[in-house]
Design an enzyme around this catalytic site. Structure first.
Site, PDB file in Angstrom:
ATOM      1  N   GLY A  31       0.597  -1.169   0.137  1.00 49.02           N
ATOM      2  CA  GLY A  31       0.111   0.569  -0.132  1.00 49.02           C
ATOM      3  C   GLY A  31       0.984   0.961  -0.280  1.00 49.02           C
ATOM      4  N   GLY A  32       0.340   2.291   0.201  1.00 50.75           N
ATOM      5  CA  GLY A  32       0.986   3.738   0.280  1.00 50.75           C
ATOM      6  C   GLY A  32       1.831   4.033  -1.303  1.00 50.75           C
ATOM      7  N   HIS A  37       4.661   1.652  -8.016  1.00 48.13           N
ATOM      8  CA  HIS A  37       4.035   0.744  -7.458  1.00 48.13           C
ATOM      9  C   HIS A  37       3.016   1.351  -9.155  1.00 48.13           C
ATOM     10  CE1 HIS A  37       4.468   1.388  -3.412  1.00 48.13           C
ATOM     11  NE2 HIS A  37       4.680   0.169  -3.045  1.00 48.13           N
ATOM     12  N   GLN A  61       8.132  -8.752   7.716  1.00 46.05           N
ATOM     13  CA  GLN A  61       9.380  -8.722   7.084  1.00 46.05           C
ATOM     14  C   GLN A  61      10.115  -7.403   7.698  1.00 46.05           C
ATOM     15  OE1 GLN A  61       7.091  -7.675   3.309  1.00 46.05           O
ATOM     16  NE2 GLN A  61       8.800  -5.921   3.256  1.00 46.05           N
ATOM     17  N   GLY A 147       9.256  -3.446  -8.541  1.00 49.64           N
ATOM     18  CA  GLY A 147       9.989  -3.142  -8.997  1.00 49.64           C
ATOM     19  C   GLY A 147      11.763  -3.277  -8.421  1.00 49.64           C
ATOM     20  N   ASP A 150      14.379  -1.345  -4.982  1.00 45.04           N
ATOM     21  CA  ASP A 150      14.124  -2.806  -3.792  1.00 45.04           C
ATOM     22  C   ASP A 150      15.034  -3.842  -4.925  1.00 45.04           C
ATOM     23  OD1 ASP A 150      12.693  -1.612  -1.796  1.00 45.04           O
ATOM     24  OD2 ASP A 150      11.531  -1.779  -3.900  1.00 45.04           O
ATOM     25  N   SER A 185       9.537   6.409  -3.623  1.00 45.96           N
ATOM     26  CA  SER A 185       9.120   5.584  -2.437  1.00 45.96           C
ATOM     27  C   SER A 185       8.350   6.193  -1.310  1.00 45.96           C
ATOM     28  CB  SER A 185      10.509   5.373  -1.083  1.00 45.96           C
ATOM     29  OG  SER A 185      10.620   4.528  -0.093  1.00 45.96           O
ATOM     30  N   THR A 186       7.545   4.931  -0.909  1.00 45.65           N
ATOM     31  CA  THR A 186       6.635   4.956   0.279  1.00 45.65           C
ATOM     32  C   THR A 186       7.355   5.973   1.517  1.00 45.65           C
ATOM     33  OG1 THR A 186       4.971   3.102  -0.424  1.00 45.65           O
ATOM     34  CG2 THR A 186       4.621   4.289   2.078  1.00 45.65           C
ATOM     35  N   ARG A 187       8.200   5.101   2.090  1.00 44.35           N
ATOM     36  CA  ARG A 187       9.567   5.699   3.049  1.00 44.35           C
ATOM     37  C   ARG A 187       9.256   7.262   2.804  1.00 44.35           C
ATOM     38  NH1 ARG A 187      10.739   0.442   3.681  1.00 44.35           N
ATOM     39  NH2 ARG A 187       9.534   0.055   5.728  1.00 44.35           N
TER      40      ARG A 187
HETATM   41  O1  PAF Z   1       8.342  -4.529  -1.350  1.00 49.13           O
HETATM   42  C1  PAF Z   1       7.664  -4.316  -0.917  1.00 49.13           C
HETATM   43  O2  PAF Z   1       6.189  -3.906  -1.272  1.00 49.13           O
HETATM   44  C2  PAF Z   1       7.882  -6.305  -0.202  1.00 49.13           C
HETATM   45  O3  PAF Z   1       8.741  -6.270   0.593  1.00 49.13           O
HETATM   46  C3  PAF Z   1       6.358  -7.032  -1.033  1.00 49.13           C
HETATM   47  C4  PAF Z   1       6.836  -7.622  -2.188  1.00 49.13           C
HETATM   48  C5  PAF Z   1       5.238  -6.041  -1.307  1.00 49.13           C
HETATM   49  C6  PAF Z   1       6.063  -7.922   0.258  1.00 49.13           C
HETATM   50  O4  PAF Z   1       5.638  -7.135   1.011  1.00 49.13           O
END
Ligand code: PAF
Length: 281
Positions: A31-32, A37, A61, A147, A150, A185-187
């Protein structure tokens, strides 16, 4: 767009797709949603008949003390965005759907999970592999899209697919950047106005390292200079120059090079990378 909140209801929908011989693409997200995305969704639409987006902030995670509780969530906006992009199905499971009986499976991601981001986040990639495997088991997509920001995650998921899900094609999409170069990035939401103004220096330092390499600088020297440049503006977690295919040291066989880094700026941990074909390097 249809919204599914249980595995059963999603499976019913996917059974129908398969009966109609429609191919399925999966875009897993937390999300975010931002333009990065949305580029994954565009790619998914090019590659398959039906696009399923999952929205699940995966607890496994995040280590304790990380940003699981604060992770920016905007489900209302996300749904609107996905509807506008004409996504077919949105899967919004509960933790119990993804982790029934809090099952502990072995998602050892090996050496690849222990280097780079894995040094400061030693359990992170195990959690990513666990949830991605779970989504692969539930959705059984023909293709899944991730993406390139990452990049270590992408490499680990490619390995996971090779080992356990060799019918699923893994597709990737280049980093989408803000006009000033900062990788979306969401962050980035964690940055104050002042920090946001400084953040583009991250990509600038990586670009300069690439230019140095392309004009013949030694790899170790370029990495040292990048570290020095980044350290003026950020707390550097790591910056490394590696073989983009294996994330190991560059050898005469390396075809593509990656300059990959993670830094901290205020409360945000930012990651970025540049991948390029080896020419003079
Ligand atoms: O990249 C992400 O947003 C997350 O690591 C993912 C691949 C959705 C797994 O939770």
């Amino acid at each position: 767009m249809q919204i599914f909140k249980t595995v059963e209801s999603l499976n019913g929908y996917l059974d129908g797709c398969r009966e109609r011989a429609q191919s399925v693409a999966l875009v897993p997200t937390m999300g975010g949603l931002h333009e990065g995305h949305l580029s994954l969704i565009n790619k998914a639409k090019e590659c398959a008949d039906v696009v399923v987006v999952s929205l699940f902030v995966n607890p496994t995670q995040f280590a304790s003390g990380e940003d699981f509780e604060q992770y920016p969530q905007s489900p209302g906006e996300d749904i609107e965005n996905l509807q506008q992009r004409q996504v077919d199905a949105l899967f919004m499971p509960q933790i119990a759907d993804i982790y029934p009986q809090s099952q502990e499976s072995d998602y050892d991601v090996g050496e690849l999970g222990q280097i780079l981001c894995g040094i400061s986040r030693p359990t992170h990639f195990k959690g990513v592999a666990q949830v991605v495997a779970r989504f692969f088991d539930i959705v059984k997509p023909d293709i899944a899209v991730f993406g390139e920001k990452d990049y270590q995650q992408l490499t680990i998921i490619r390995e996971l697919a090779k080992r356990k899900y060799n019918t699923i094609k893994i597709a990737s999409v280049p980093i989408i950047r803000e006009p000033d170069g900062l990788a979306m990035s969401t962050r980035n939401n964690y940055l104050s106005v002042k920090e946001r103004a400084r953040a583009p220096l991250f990509y600038k330092a990586l670009r300069e390292a690439r230019e140095e390499l392309e004009s013949g600088a030694d790899i170790a020297l370029a990495a040292k200079r990048a570290l020095a440049a980044l350290s003026k503006s950020f707390v550097v977690d790591y910056v490394e120059i590696l073989d983009a295919n294996t994330l190991t040291e560059i050898t005469h066989k390396s075809e593509e090079i990656i300059i990959i880094s993670a830094v901290r700026l205020g409360g945000a941990r930012l990651i970025d990378n540049i991948v390029f074909r080896r020419a003079n390097v």
